[in-house]
Design a protein around this motif. Structure first.
Motif, PDB file in Angstrom:
ATOM      1  N   MET A   1       7.582   2.598 -27.955  1.00  0.00           N
ATOM      2  CA  MET A   1       7.267   1.708 -26.829  1.00  0.00           C
ATOM      3  C   MET A   1       6.976   0.310 -27.363  1.00  0.00           C
ATOM      4  N   ALA A   2       7.574  -0.703 -26.738  1.00  0.00           N
ATOM      5  CA  ALA A   2       7.325  -2.082 -27.144  1.00  0.00           C
ATOM      6  C   ALA A   2       5.918  -2.498 -26.755  1.00  0.00           C
ATOM      7  N   THR A   3       5.304  -3.280 -27.592  1.00  0.00           N
ATOM      8  CA  THR A   3       3.964  -3.784 -27.290  1.00  0.00           C
ATOM      9  C   THR A   3       4.030  -5.261 -26.977  1.00  0.00           C
ATOM     10  N   THR A   4       3.122  -5.713 -26.121  1.00  0.00           N
ATOM     11  CA  THR A   4       3.043  -7.126 -25.767  1.00  0.00           C
ATOM     12  C   THR A   4       2.170  -7.845 -26.779  1.00  0.00           C
ATOM     13  N   PRO A   5       2.665  -8.897 -27.427  1.00  0.00           N
ATOM     14  CA  PRO A   5       1.841  -9.591 -28.423  1.00  0.00           C
ATOM     15  C   PRO A   5       0.628 -10.233 -27.785  1.00  0.00           C
ATOM     16  N   LEU A   6      -0.442 -10.274 -28.558  1.00  0.00           N
ATOM     17  CA  LEU A   6      -1.647 -10.925 -28.068  1.00  0.00           C
ATOM     18  C   LEU A   6      -1.380 -12.405 -27.848  1.00  0.00           C
ATOM     19  N   ARG A   7      -1.901 -12.939 -26.772  1.00  0.00           N
ATOM     20  CA  ARG A   7      -1.789 -14.364 -26.523  1.00  0.00           C
ATOM     21  C   ARG A   7      -3.089 -14.987 -26.999  1.00  0.00           C
ATOM     22  N   PRO A   8      -3.067 -15.831 -27.996  1.00  0.00           N
ATOM     23  CA  PRO A   8      -4.338 -16.351 -28.527  1.00  0.00           C
ATOM     24  C   PRO A   8      -5.108 -17.106 -27.458  1.00  0.00           C
ATOM     25  N   PRO A   9      -6.389 -16.804 -27.319  1.00  0.00           N
ATOM     26  CA  PRO A   9      -7.189 -17.521 -26.336  1.00  0.00           C
ATOM     27  C   PRO A   9      -7.329 -18.996 -26.712  1.00  0.00           C
ATOM     28  N   VAL A  10      -7.555 -19.795 -25.698  1.00  0.00           N
ATOM     29  CA  VAL A  10      -7.784 -21.224 -25.867  1.00  0.00           C
ATOM     30  C   VAL A  10      -9.257 -21.514 -25.597  1.00  0.00           C
ATOM     31  N   VAL A  11      -9.904 -22.222 -26.502  1.00  0.00           N
ATOM     32  CA  VAL A  11     -11.272 -22.697 -26.295  1.00  0.00           C
ATOM     33  C   VAL A  11     -11.222 -24.209 -26.179  1.00  0.00           C
ATOM     34  N   LEU A  12     -11.707 -24.725 -25.065  1.00  0.00           N
ATOM     35  CA  LEU A  12     -11.661 -26.148 -24.750  1.00  0.00           C
ATOM     36  C   LEU A  12     -13.037 -26.776 -24.952  1.00  0.00           C
ATOM     37  N   VAL A  13     -13.076 -27.879 -25.703  1.00  0.00           N
ATOM     38  CA  VAL A  13     -14.346 -28.579 -25.948  1.00  0.00           C
ATOM     39  C   VAL A  13     -14.150 -30.050 -25.605  1.00  0.00           C
ATOM     40  N   ALA A  14     -14.873 -30.519 -24.613  1.00  0.00           N
ATOM     41  CA  ALA A  14     -14.726 -31.903 -24.149  1.00  0.00           C
ATOM     42  C   ALA A  14     -15.583 -32.853 -24.971  1.00  0.00           C
ATOM     43  N   GLY A  15     -15.303 -34.131 -24.808  1.00  0.00           N
ATOM     44  CA  GLY A  15     -15.983 -35.161 -25.574  1.00  0.00           C
ATOM     45  C   GLY A  15     -17.319 -35.576 -24.989  1.00  0.00           C
ATOM     46  N   HIS A  16     -17.766 -36.744 -25.379  1.00  0.00           N
ATOM     47  CA  HIS A  16     -19.097 -37.224 -25.035  1.00  0.00           C
ATOM     48  C   HIS A  16     -19.337 -37.243 -23.528  1.00  0.00           C
ATOM     49  N   ILE A  73     -13.595 -13.557 -26.593  1.00  0.00           N
ATOM     50  CA  ILE A  73     -12.539 -13.811 -27.566  1.00  0.00           C
ATOM     51  C   ILE A  73     -12.230 -12.554 -28.375  1.00  0.00           C
ATOM     52  N   ALA A  74     -13.271 -11.785 -28.660  1.00  0.00           N
ATOM     53  CA  ALA A  74     -13.142 -10.499 -29.354  1.00  0.00           C
ATOM     54  C   ALA A  74     -12.464 -10.629 -30.708  1.00  0.00           C
ATOM     55  N   GLY A  75     -12.804 -11.687 -31.431  1.00  0.00           N
ATOM     56  CA  GLY A  75     -12.343 -11.807 -32.805  1.00  0.00           C
ATOM     57  C   GLY A  75     -10.868 -12.026 -32.992  1.00  0.00           C
ATOM     58  N   GLN A  76     -10.155 -12.485 -31.961  1.00  0.00           N
ATOM     59  CA  GLN A  76      -8.705 -12.658 -32.068  1.00  0.00           C
ATOM     60  C   GLN A  76      -8.305 -13.915 -32.840  1.00  0.00           C
ATOM     61  N   GLY A  77      -9.244 -14.833 -33.041  1.00  0.00           N
ATOM     62  CA  GLY A  77      -8.850 -16.155 -33.501  1.00  0.00           C
ATOM     63  C   GLY A  77      -8.379 -16.953 -32.303  1.00  0.00           C
ATOM     64  N   VAL A  78      -8.522 -18.257 -32.363  1.00  0.00           N
ATOM     65  CA  VAL A  78      -8.298 -19.061 -31.152  1.00  0.00           C
ATOM     66  C   VAL A  78      -7.433 -20.282 -31.433  1.00  0.00           C
ATOM     67  N   VAL A  79      -6.967 -20.847 -30.341  1.00  0.00           N
ATOM     68  CA  VAL A  79      -6.480 -22.219 -30.333  1.00  0.00           C
ATOM     69  C   VAL A  79      -7.658 -23.059 -29.865  1.00  0.00           C
ATOM     70  N   LEU A  80      -8.161 -23.908 -30.744  1.00  0.00           N
ATOM     71  CA  LEU A  80      -9.364 -24.685 -30.465  1.00  0.00           C
ATOM     72  C   LEU A  80      -8.948 -26.103 -30.084  1.00  0.00           C
ATOM     73  N   VAL A  81      -9.337 -26.526 -28.885  1.00  0.00           N
ATOM     74  CA  VAL A  81      -8.925 -27.822 -28.334  1.00  0.00           C
ATOM     75  C   VAL A  81     -10.131 -28.742 -28.300  1.00  0.00           C
ATOM     76  N   ALA A  82     -10.005 -29.899 -28.942  1.00  0.00           N
ATOM     77  CA  ALA A  82     -11.112 -30.851 -29.020  1.00  0.00           C
ATOM     78  C   ALA A  82     -10.680 -32.189 -28.442  1.00  0.00           C
ATOM     79  N   HIS A  83     -11.461 -32.670 -27.495  1.00  0.00           N
ATOM     80  CA  HIS A  83     -11.204 -33.977 -26.891  1.00  0.00           C
ATOM     81  C   HIS A  83     -12.231 -34.980 -27.405  1.00  0.00           C
ATOM     82  N   SER A  84     -11.764 -36.167 -27.779  1.00  0.00           N
ATOM     83  CA  SER A  84     -12.624 -37.311 -28.055  1.00  0.00           C
ATOM     84  C   SER A  84     -13.742 -36.952 -29.036  1.00  0.00           C
ATOM     85  N   GLY A  85     -14.992 -37.211 -28.651  1.00  0.00           N
ATOM     86  CA  GLY A  85     -16.127 -37.022 -29.540  1.00  0.00           C
ATOM     87  C   GLY A  85     -16.429 -35.589 -29.914  1.00  0.00           C
TER      88      GLY A  85
END
Length: 245
Positions: A1-16, A73-85
């Protein structure tokens, strides 16, 4: 059976002055596209935080790490998004825990240099830095694309920056941070111009030259694209996340 790959979660962090609320429109687009996402409010940027004015960059970096390691997140590793400050605490996270981040996306921002202090001349008597008048802010960062409603919401919901974080020198010692795959979303300054300045040694942009896996994406608008071009920004973030899916 084919498995669906994990989609890495996104963590968004805004600036000042901003909390997780600043990403509301971007979150909606990412969620509609099936992308797991967490929009984080850093310590010191919630009006309900009783220790708000004494929060440090270390506190903020620790909160980002706790989020990445948390149940959402459960330890998957993330896409970490950082804005500005947000580049200050996110640079610390990349230095201390590069293994937790599968890709970093800088939104009109970028990595900082070791020893950087955002406000070295801030008087010791100052405990917080409120959002300045927009005519002053507009001289520091582009307000292009923001409506009156955007500005009103910004003013109504902004939380002053804790002075302790603004005075803290950033300690960076781990060269592994340069190996984290990176997407730079260039909004108020075109990517080719930013690279010119980086290669010329401009202190704000020079750390970019050390990055080993770099993607540049131009998204022309002002410094707050999560409000001026939220759908387009969500697409750019999702595309960056797909590079590690």
């Amino acid at each position: 059976m084919a498995t669906t790959p994990l989609r890495p979660p996104v963590v968004l962090v805004a600036g000042h002055w901003l909390g997780g609320w600043a990403w509301d429109q971007v979150v909606a687009h990412l969620v509609d596209g099936g992308r797991p996402v967490v929009a984080l409010t850093l310590p010191g940027l919630s009006a309900d935080d009783p220790e708000r004015t004494t929060r440090t960059l270390d506190d903020q970096a620790a909160a980002i790490v706790d989020t990445i390691r948390g149940p959402e997140i459960a330890g998957q590793g993330v896409v970490l998004v950082a804005h500005s400050g947000a580049n200050a605490p996110v640079s610390i996270v990349l230095d201390r825990h590069p293994e937790l981040v599968r890709r970093v996306v800088w939104v009109d921002s970028g990595p900082v240099a070791a020893g950087t202090v955002f406000a070295p001349d801030l008087p010791e008597a100052v405990t917080e830095l409120p959002l300045p008048p927009f005519d002053v802010l507009g001289q520091q960062a582009s307000l292009a694309g923001l409506s009156e409603a955007d500005l009103e919401r910004f003013r109504a919901r902004a939380v002053p920056e804790p002075a302790a974080a603004l005075r803290q020198a950033i300690e960076l010692t781990n060269p592994a941070r340069h190996r984290v795959p990176t997407t730079l979303v260039c909004c108020s300054l075109a990517g080719d111009r930013m690279l010119e300045l980086a290669r010329a040694g401009h202190p704000m942009f020079a750390p970019v030259t050390a990055l080993e896996d770099l993607e540049l994406v131009d998204l022309p608008t002002g410094h707050w694209p999560m409000w001026s071009r939220p759908r387009d920004l969500a697409r750019v973030i999702d595309a960056a996340a797909r590079r590690v899916s």
